[in-house]
Each structure stands twice: as structure tokens, then as C-alpha cells.
Scaffold this motif. Sequence first.
Motif, mmCIF file in Angstrom:
data_model
loop_
_atom_site.group_PDB
_atom_site.id
_atom_site.type_symbol
_atom_site.label_atom_id
_atom_site.label_comp_id
_atom_site.label_asym_id
_atom_site.label_seq_id
_atom_site.Cartn_x
_atom_site.Cartn_y
_atom_site.Cartn_z
ATOM 1 N N UNK A 41 0.834 -1.200 0.000
ATOM 2 C CA UNK A 41 0.000 0.000 0.000
ATOM 3 C C UNK A 41 0.870 1.252 0.000
ATOM 4 N N UNK A 42 0.485 2.232 -0.817
ATOM 5 C CA UNK A 42 1.170 3.520 -0.855
ATOM 6 C C UNK A 42 0.102 4.617 -0.790
ATOM 7 N N UNK A 43 -0.093 5.143 0.387
ATOM 8 C CA UNK A 43 -1.152 6.130 0.627
ATOM 9 C C UNK A 43 -0.742 7.498 0.085
ATOM 10 N N UNK A 44 -1.628 8.185 -0.590
ATOM 11 C CA UNK A 44 -1.310 9.553 -1.039
ATOM 12 C C UNK A 44 -1.076 10.473 0.163
ATOM 13 N N UNK A 45 -0.286 11.509 -0.046
ATOM 14 C CA UNK A 45 -0.105 12.495 1.019
ATOM 15 C C UNK A 45 -1.451 13.123 1.349
ATOM 16 N N UNK A 46 -1.707 13.280 2.629
ATOM 17 C CA UNK A 46 -2.959 13.860 3.078
ATOM 18 C C UNK A 46 -2.747 14.436 4.478
ATOM 19 N N UNK A 47 -3.764 15.087 5.013
ATOM 20 C CA UNK A 47 -3.689 15.609 6.377
ATOM 21 C C UNK A 47 -5.069 15.568 6.991
ATOM 22 N N UNK A 48 -5.104 15.583 8.334
ATOM 23 C CA UNK A 48 -6.354 15.544 9.082
ATOM 24 C C UNK A 48 -6.490 16.813 9.912
ATOM 25 N N UNK A 49 -7.710 17.268 10.072
ATOM 26 C CA UNK A 49 -7.970 18.401 10.953
ATOM 27 C C UNK A 49 -8.143 17.899 12.390
ATOM 28 N N UNK A 50 -7.215 17.012 12.793
ATOM 29 C CA UNK A 50 -7.259 16.379 14.117
ATOM 30 C C UNK A 50 -5.876 15.832 14.431
ATOM 31 N N UNK A 51 -5.595 15.613 15.705
ATOM 32 C CA UNK A 51 -4.353 14.955 16.128
ATOM 33 C C UNK A 51 -4.496 13.460 15.838
ATOM 34 N N UNK A 52 -3.441 12.824 15.351
ATOM 35 C CA UNK A 52 -3.523 11.410 15.004
ATOM 36 C C UNK A 52 -2.397 10.619 15.669
ATOM 37 N N UNK A 53 -2.732 9.417 16.135
ATOM 38 C CA UNK A 53 -1.753 8.445 16.618
ATOM 39 C C UNK A 53 -1.818 7.247 15.696
ATOM 40 N N UNK A 54 -0.678 6.879 15.118
ATOM 41 C CA UNK A 54 -0.571 5.694 14.266
ATOM 42 C C UNK A 54 0.329 4.695 14.976
ATOM 43 N N UNK A 55 -0.237 3.594 15.434
ATOM 44 C CA UNK A 55 0.487 2.618 16.273
ATOM 45 C C UNK A 55 0.661 1.315 15.495
ATOM 46 N N UNK A 56 1.909 0.826 15.398
ATOM 47 C CA UNK A 56 2.190 -0.422 14.695
ATOM 48 C C UNK A 56 2.045 -1.594 15.655
ATOM 49 N N UNK A 57 1.050 -2.435 15.394
ATOM 50 C CA UNK A 57 0.812 -3.616 16.223
ATOM 51 C C UNK A 57 1.711 -4.768 15.784
ATOM 52 N N UNK A 58 1.884 -4.917 14.474
ATOM 53 C CA UNK A 58 2.754 -5.965 13.936
ATOM 54 C C UNK A 58 3.219 -5.563 12.550
ATOM 55 N N UNK A 59 4.334 -6.162 12.119
ATOM 56 C CA UNK A 59 4.860 -5.867 10.790
ATOM 57 C C UNK A 59 5.697 -4.603 10.758
ATOM 58 N N UNK A 60 5.840 -4.050 9.549
ATOM 59 C CA UNK A 60 6.657 -2.864 9.344
ATOM 60 C C UNK A 60 5.953 -1.915 8.388
ATOM 61 N N UNK A 61 6.305 -0.637 8.490
ATOM 62 C CA UNK A 61 5.766 0.345 7.556
ATOM 63 C C UNK A 61 6.667 1.568 7.566
ATOM 64 N N UNK A 62 6.392 2.485 6.661
ATOM 65 C CA UNK A 62 7.110 3.759 6.617
ATOM 66 C C UNK A 62 6.077 4.873 6.633
ATOM 67 N N UNK A 63 6.270 5.835 7.523
ATOM 68 C CA UNK A 63 5.442 7.034 7.545
ATOM 69 C C UNK A 63 6.317 8.198 7.110
ATOM 70 N N UNK A 64 5.890 8.887 6.064
ATOM 71 C CA UNK A 64 6.625 10.037 5.539
ATOM 72 C C UNK A 64 5.884 11.324 5.859
ATOM 73 N N UNK A 65 6.634 12.339 6.247
ATOM 74 C CA UNK A 65 6.116 13.701 6.314
ATOM 75 C C UNK A 65 6.825 14.493 5.223
ATOM 76 N N UNK A 66 6.561 15.771 5.139
ATOM 77 C CA UNK A 66 7.203 16.577 4.101
ATOM 78 C C UNK A 66 8.720 16.607 4.287
ATOM 79 N N UNK A 67 9.165 16.578 5.551
ATOM 80 C CA UNK A 67 10.599 16.743 5.822
ATOM 81 C C UNK A 67 11.309 15.491 6.315
ATOM 82 N N UNK A 68 10.568 14.473 6.782
ATOM 83 C CA UNK A 68 11.190 13.313 7.398
ATOM 84 C C UNK A 68 10.518 12.029 6.946
ATOM 85 N N UNK A 69 11.274 10.927 7.130
ATOM 86 C CA UNK A 69 10.744 9.598 6.834
ATOM 87 C C UNK A 69 11.047 8.700 8.027
ATOM 88 N N UNK A 70 10.032 7.957 8.499
ATOM 89 C CA UNK A 70 10.184 7.133 9.688
ATOM 90 C C UNK A 70 9.887 5.672 9.363
#
Length: 303
Positions: A31-60
Motif C-alpha cells: 500500500x502507498x497512501x497519497x499524502x494527506x492531512x487531518x484536521x485532528x491529532x492522530x496516533x498511528x500505532x504499529x501492532x505488527x509488521x513494518x511500515x514507513x510514515x513520511x512527512x514533508x521533511x522526514x521519513x520514519x
Amino acid sequence: MEFNSLYNLDLRSNEFQAKVVAFYYKHWNDFNMPYHKHNSVEIMYVISGKCIVNTVNDSFSMRKGDFILLDANVPHNLVVDKDSPCRMLNIEFIFEQKTANFPSIKDLEQGNPVLASLLARARPYILLRDSDEVYHTLKNLVFELDKGSLNNEWMVQLQLAQLLIRMAGLAAELEDPSYQQIDLYVKNSMDYIHHHYDYPIQVKDIAASVNLHPGYFHRIFKSNTGQTVVEYLTSLRVEKAKMLLAHTDIPVAEISDSIGINSREYFSAIFKKYTGHTPGGYRKSIEKMSWTNLSEDFIHPTQ
């Protein structure tokens, strides 16, 4: 009125509370999600596996136990490789005027310097590593939200408060330059002990919880705490046993099972070593003390 940024100064001067607007489990794969934003605070928690979260300036790069705290309106996307699926728990929340007698964000911040420090940093995002406490709180929060009952709003607010405080603690540890990896190993192992002391755990189990060799783990634990792992675990169990003996009617013969010790004879021996009493004798001394205090109150009532 709603305020969506975690760092809005009005949260620290007026009466607002958090409100969850979205929560869901999701299994991602290729899966490759398009860049987007929410009008809310978000917590993204990895329960299992691996992923990459990108912001405009950083990649995690994130794996099990990692989670990212994203402030409102921060552009980001999620990338999951087809060979390594990822299961996540996501929660989004905003802030609204307090509607009942719940602790407000201002109350929490004034009572917790670590949370105050987090709110003062105003970082758009921060990657944190969990020791299971945040996930436990998130699961409890989702459970309460799933009930959908007006009667459990207190539980929802308590879980949200606990979540903010736990995240603030992890953020403080991450940004403290004096905080060393060894300290993290010891802290996480102590957390594990406090959550599992009622099981018959051994040093090898505690070492495995922080992915260390038992011998090395034993050395760093004693160096940092002044106690061996066994001494720390035993002391905690004795304190829990004292609480159960003093404040519950659980039979003395069953107390050892409640604190993770299978042998009643061994439990009695270590309890006497630490307290000077047998378990039964300790309970009798507490009961006698309570009766004496009650008698004195009866004879000399407080004016």
C-alpha cells in the motif's frame, strides 16, 4: 468551539477536553497512501509488521511497538511493502469545550510537569517507542469507545488523560540527552515485572522481554538499581502480599498464588525474611492494630 492542534495555547488557559473523532484497526499490505492531512491529532500505532510514515521533511521506518504522534494538519503518507504487511491501530482526536466535570487539558498539564513540557514543545510530529503501556491504554480506550454508551464517558476521558501522560513521559525520555539505552532497558524490564509479578516469571523471562542475554541484563540491572533482579522482584511480591493480607480476605494459603509464587513454603520463608512475620502472623497483627485503633476511637471519639 473546537481546537484541533495539540499545542494550541488556549488548551492551557481554558477548559477543554479531548474528543476522539475516529478510531480503527487496519491491516495494510502493498500500500502507498497519497499524502494527506487531518484536521485532528492522530496516533498511528504499529501492532505488527513494518511500515514507513513520511512527512514533508522526514521519513520514519516503523515496526511493532513504534507509534507516531502527528499534530493536526500535518501532511503525511503511509507506505507498506508487499512482502511485509503491517497491522495498525489509529486514533484521531480533537479538543472541545469541556461539557462535564472531567479533568480538562489545563488540569492535566498543571498537575503533570512532563505533559506541560510536551505541550510547550509544539512539535508537528514525534516518533516514539512503546513498552506496551501505550498500546494497553489505546486498547482500553477503543474498548470504551466501542461501547458507545453515554454512561462510560468518564472512562473514555480517563483513558485519554492516561494516554496523553504516557506519551509525554516517553517523549521526555527520548529528548533527555542524559537518558541512555541501558536506562531504557532497565525501565522497560521494571515495567514488565510490575505487569507480570503475579506469574511465575524468572530472570530469563524478564531479560527476554527487553531482548537481552540474562547475564548481561542481570549486571546492568544491579548496576542501575543497586538490587539484583530477583531481589527487586521478590521485594515487589512481598509488598503486594502485604497489601493483600492487610486489605483483602483472600485466604493466607492462596496469597502465594496471587503474587506468582507456586510454593507456599517458599513464600512463607521469604515473607518472614523481609517482614519478620509469617503471612498469617502479619495479618493478625494488622487486624489487632485495626481493632486497637477502633477501640481507641470508640473510647475517645474525635470532637
